[in-house]
Design a protein around this motif. Structure first.
Motif, PDB file in Angstrom:
ATOM      1  N   THR A  48     -40.806 -75.122 146.872  1.00  0.00           N
ATOM      2  CA  THR A  48     -40.107 -75.370 148.138  1.00  0.00           C
ATOM      3  C   THR A  48     -38.957 -74.395 148.361  1.00  0.00           C
ATOM      4  OG1 THR A  48     -38.577 -77.012 147.232  1.00  0.00           O
ATOM      5  CG2 THR A  48     -40.705 -77.825 148.024  1.00  0.00           C
ATOM      6  N   SER A  49     -38.556 -73.656 147.309  1.00  0.00           N
ATOM      7  CA  SER A  49     -37.455 -72.695 147.445  1.00  0.00           C
ATOM      8  C   SER A  49     -37.926 -71.309 147.883  1.00  0.00           C
ATOM      9  CB  SER A  49     -36.693 -72.578 146.120  1.00  0.00           C
ATOM     10  OG  SER A  49     -37.459 -71.881 145.145  1.00  0.00           O
TER      11      SER A  49
ATOM     12  N   GLU B 136     -38.801 -68.072 149.851  1.00  0.00           N
ATOM     13  CA  GLU B 136     -38.271 -67.419 151.053  1.00  0.00           C
ATOM     14  C   GLU B 136     -38.742 -65.973 151.108  1.00  0.00           C
ATOM     15  OE1 GLU B 136     -33.802 -66.195 149.598  1.00  0.00           O
ATOM     16  OE2 GLU B 136     -34.049 -68.122 150.599  1.00  0.00           O
TER      17      GLU B 136
ATOM     18  N   GLN C  35     -38.660 -67.324 158.642  1.00  0.00           N
ATOM     19  CA  GLN C  35     -38.816 -68.771 158.525  1.00  0.00           C
ATOM     20  C   GLN C  35     -40.229 -69.237 158.856  1.00  0.00           C
ATOM     21  OE1 GLN C  35     -35.863 -71.122 160.537  1.00  0.00           O
ATOM     22  NE2 GLN C  35     -36.779 -73.040 159.865  1.00  0.00           N
TER      23      GLN C  35
ATOM     24  N   ARG D 141     -39.600 -64.485 147.386  1.00  0.00           N
ATOM     25  CA  ARG D 141     -38.996 -64.892 146.129  1.00  0.00           C
ATOM     26  C   ARG D 141     -38.839 -66.403 146.109  1.00  0.00           C
ATOM     27  NH1 ARG D 141     -32.751 -64.629 145.629  1.00  0.00           N
ATOM     28  NH2 ARG D 141     -32.117 -65.408 147.638  1.00  0.00           N
ATOM     29  N   PHE D 142     -38.662 -66.903 144.896  1.00  0.00           N
ATOM     30  CA  PHE D 142     -38.395 -68.312 144.682  1.00  0.00           C
ATOM     31  C   PHE D 142     -36.981 -68.420 144.153  1.00  0.00           C
ATOM     32  CE2 PHE D 142     -42.940 -67.719 144.268  1.00  0.00           C
ATOM     33  CZ  PHE D 142     -43.428 -68.702 145.116  1.00  0.00           C
ATOM     34  N   ARG D 143     -36.109 -69.094 144.881  1.00  0.00           N
ATOM     35  CA  ARG D 143     -34.715 -69.253 144.462  1.00  0.00           C
ATOM     36  C   ARG D 143     -34.574 -70.275 143.341  1.00  0.00           C
ATOM     37  NH1 ARG D 143     -32.376 -71.938 147.900  1.00  0.00           N
ATOM     38  NH2 ARG D 143     -34.040 -72.222 149.373  1.00  0.00           N
ATOM     39  N   GLY D 144     -35.434 -71.281 143.326  1.00  0.00           N
ATOM     40  CA  GLY D 144     -35.336 -72.344 142.334  1.00  0.00           C
ATOM     41  C   GLY D 144     -36.242 -72.105 141.146  1.00  0.00           C
TER      42      GLY D 144
ATOM     43  N   GLN E 132     -44.106 -77.762 142.509  1.00  0.00           N
ATOM     44  CA  GLN E 132     -43.746 -76.898 141.382  1.00  0.00           C
ATOM     45  C   GLN E 132     -44.936 -76.089 140.895  1.00  0.00           C
ATOM     46  OE1 GLN E 132     -42.269 -79.694 138.467  1.00  0.00           O
ATOM     47  NE2 GLN E 132     -40.165 -79.416 139.153  1.00  0.00           N
TER      48      GLN E 132
ATOM     49  N   LYS F  95     -45.716 -72.408 152.689  1.00  0.00           N
ATOM     50  CA  LYS F  95     -45.509 -73.730 152.068  1.00  0.00           C
ATOM     51  C   LYS F  95     -46.535 -74.757 152.554  1.00  0.00           C
ATOM     52  CE  LYS F  95     -40.536 -72.940 151.748  1.00  0.00           C
ATOM     53  NZ  LYS F  95     -39.217 -73.382 152.221  1.00  0.00           N
TER      54      LYS F  95
ATOM     55  N   ASP G 122     -42.394 -68.415 155.960  1.00  0.00           N
ATOM     56  CA  ASP G 122     -42.069 -69.304 154.839  1.00  0.00           C
ATOM     57  C   ASP G 122     -42.755 -70.655 155.021  1.00  0.00           C
ATOM     58  OD1 ASP G 122     -40.457 -67.226 154.035  1.00  0.00           O
ATOM     59  OD2 ASP G 122     -38.566 -68.279 154.392  1.00  0.00           O
TER      60      ASP G 122
ATOM     61  N   ASP H 225     -39.726 -73.815 141.617  1.00  0.00           N
ATOM     62  CA  ASP H 225     -39.650 -74.717 142.764  1.00  0.00           C
ATOM     63  C   ASP H 225     -40.294 -74.033 143.968  1.00  0.00           C
ATOM     64  OD1 ASP H 225     -39.001 -76.361 144.887  1.00  0.00           O
ATOM     65  OD2 ASP H 225     -36.839 -76.242 144.591  1.00  0.00           O
TER      66      ASP H 225
END
Length: 191
Positions: free
Chosen positions: A72-73, A75, A79, A46-49, A98, A86, A82, A70
């Motif tokens: 970079t968000s 998750e 880790q 998922r993307f938090r941002g 973005q 990225k 992730d 975002d």
């Protein structure tokens, strides 16, 4: 009878959101994806941002949505995975932080519809179709009007240059090309 400034309206016997601008509440939204590992196990991310604006048209088919995601968000619960997603093997989040979705057309019937739009990832743009369900309206304890939607779609990640993979001894691929988009969205009416 229509109540002036009501948060919902009835069209064709169905209660739908009032026309106007609604902003995504990122604290109550899930912009996610599902891929397959070893072509068997579902891996969710998922993307938090996310910043999104939904404009509900007087006629539902005149509605639109624009979202900025975002990268970079991202998750997935792991880790190392992730960081790999990225990296330059996939999203190149440092260079392309973005992704953007902008609807180009909406069709609507009853409480469901379809939004077709352009999704840009890593400066590559392709159309994506989202099947949408309007789940309803609620007023929160702070007197904000909220609407709730679910949406699903599928895409081939390689269309956006997300091509990293490994061939397995069995002949399959380590990571699926087809990715399912899964969205649970809550939006707040703007004044």
């Amino acid at each position: 009878m229509t109540i002036e400034n009501a948060p919902t309206r009835t069209l064709g016997g169905v209660e739908l959101p009032a026309a106007g601008e609604w902003k995504l509440d990122p604290g109550h939204a899930e912009v996610g994806f599902v891929g397959r590992h070893f072509m068997l196990t579902k891996v969710r991310g998922r993307f938090r941002g996310v910043d999104a604006t939904i404009v509900i048209g007087e006629v539902p088919a005149e509605s639109s949505v624009t979202a900025v995601i975002d990268i970079t968000s991202l998750e997935t619960g792991d880790q190392a995975r992730d960081e790999h997603l990225k990296s330059a093997d996939f999203f190149e989040a440092e260079k392309y932080p973005q992704a953007v979705f902008s609807s180009t057309s909406v069709s609507w019937e009853g409480t469901g519809g379809t939004a077709v739009g352009d999704l840009t990832i890593k400066d590559v743009t392709h159309p994506v179709t989202l099947n949408i369900d309007y789940l309803g309206y609620a007023r929160d304890p702070w007197e904000n009007d909220r609407i709730v939607f679910s949406a699903r779609g599928k895409l081939n990640r390689e269309d956006w240059g997300l091509t990293w993979n490994m061939l397995l001894e069995s002949g399959g691929l380590l990571v699926s090309k087809e990715i399912e988009l899964v969205l649970e969205l809550e939006a707040v009416r703007q004044a």
